[in-house]
Design a protein around this motif. Structure first.
Motif, short mmCIF file in Angstrom:
data_model
loop_
_atom_site.label_atom_id
_atom_site.label_comp_id
_atom_site.label_asym_id
_atom_site.label_seq_id
_atom_site.Cartn_x
_atom_site.Cartn_y
_atom_site.Cartn_z
N LEU A 1 45.51 43.01 14.29
CA LEU A 1 45.12 44.06 13.36
C LEU A 1 43.61 44.27 13.35
N ALA B 1 43.81 51.18 9.65
CA ALA B 1 44.28 50.05 10.43
C ALA B 1 44.77 50.51 11.80
N SER B 2 44.53 49.67 12.80
CA SER B 2 45.04 49.94 14.13
C SER B 2 45.53 48.65 14.76
N ASP C 1 48.07 47.13 14.51
CA ASP C 1 49.07 46.50 13.66
C ASP C 1 49.11 47.31 12.37
N THR C 2 49.87 46.87 11.41
CA THR C 2 50.05 47.66 10.20
C THR C 2 49.58 46.92 8.96
N MET C 3 49.22 47.70 7.94
CA MET C 3 48.95 47.11 6.64
C MET C 3 50.19 47.20 5.76
N ASP C 4 51.20 47.90 6.24
CA ASP C 4 52.42 48.09 5.46
C ASP C 4 53.04 46.74 5.12
N ARG D 1 46.63 54.34 -1.36
CA ARG D 1 46.99 54.07 0.03
C ARG D 1 48.03 55.06 0.50
N ASN E 1 50.67 54.69 3.41
CA ASN E 1 51.21 53.80 4.43
C ASN E 1 51.61 54.57 5.70
N ASN F 1 48.62 54.55 7.58
CA ASN F 1 48.02 53.22 7.73
C ASN F 1 46.59 53.21 7.19
N THR F 2 46.40 53.84 6.05
CA THR F 2 45.07 54.04 5.50
C THR F 2 45.04 53.70 4.01
N ARG G 1 42.85 43.15 4.72
CA ARG G 1 44.29 43.04 4.48
C ARG G 1 44.62 41.64 4.02
#
Length: 122
Positions: free
Chosen positions: A2, A24-25, A27-30, A71, A73, A76-77, A97
């Motif tokens: 991430l 995020a890039s 990978d995810t923050m979700d 946020r 999702n 991813n921001t 994160r």
């Protein structure tokens, strides 16, 4: 792994507003909480937690009533909107994160961005 990239900082007059983004890039923050922190240039070791937003969009901590965290999702921001900025808000704003779904312990965050500088002139 991430990666987090902040943007939206800059020079603003006292009383002004800014919206910071944390994207995020790779990978995810979700599924995880995300926090905003502030570092001051004269003391990089001091890191103040500004806000924390849970995996499902609940703001579990917000230190300043002038700031709003949200946020998206799907994008991813995570955003930090800052209003009525004051000179003491000057600093590097960093997003991170969490390893957890609903809290943001500064000493146990999973990944940190490099930050974006906010400079508020009096």
């Amino acid at each position: 792994q991430l990666q987090l990239v902040e943007s939206g900082g800059g020079l603003v007059q006292s009383g002004g507003s800014l919206r910071l983004s944390c994207v995020a890039s790779k990978d995810t923050m979700d599924g995880y909480a995300v926090g905003w922190f502030r570092q001051v240039p004269w003391n990089e070791r001091a890191r103040e937690e500004i806000s924390c937003i849970s995996h499902d969009g609940v703001v579990v901590k917000s230190v300043y009533g002038r700031f709003a965290t949200s946020r998206d999702n799907a994008k991813n921001t995570v955003y930090l909107e800052m209003y009525n900025l004051k000179a003491e808000d000057t600093g590097v704003y960093v997003c991170a994160r969490s390893r957890y779904r609903s809290n943001c312990p500064a000493d146990d965050m999973y990944t940190w961005g490099k930050g974006t500088l906010v400079n508020v002139s009096a």
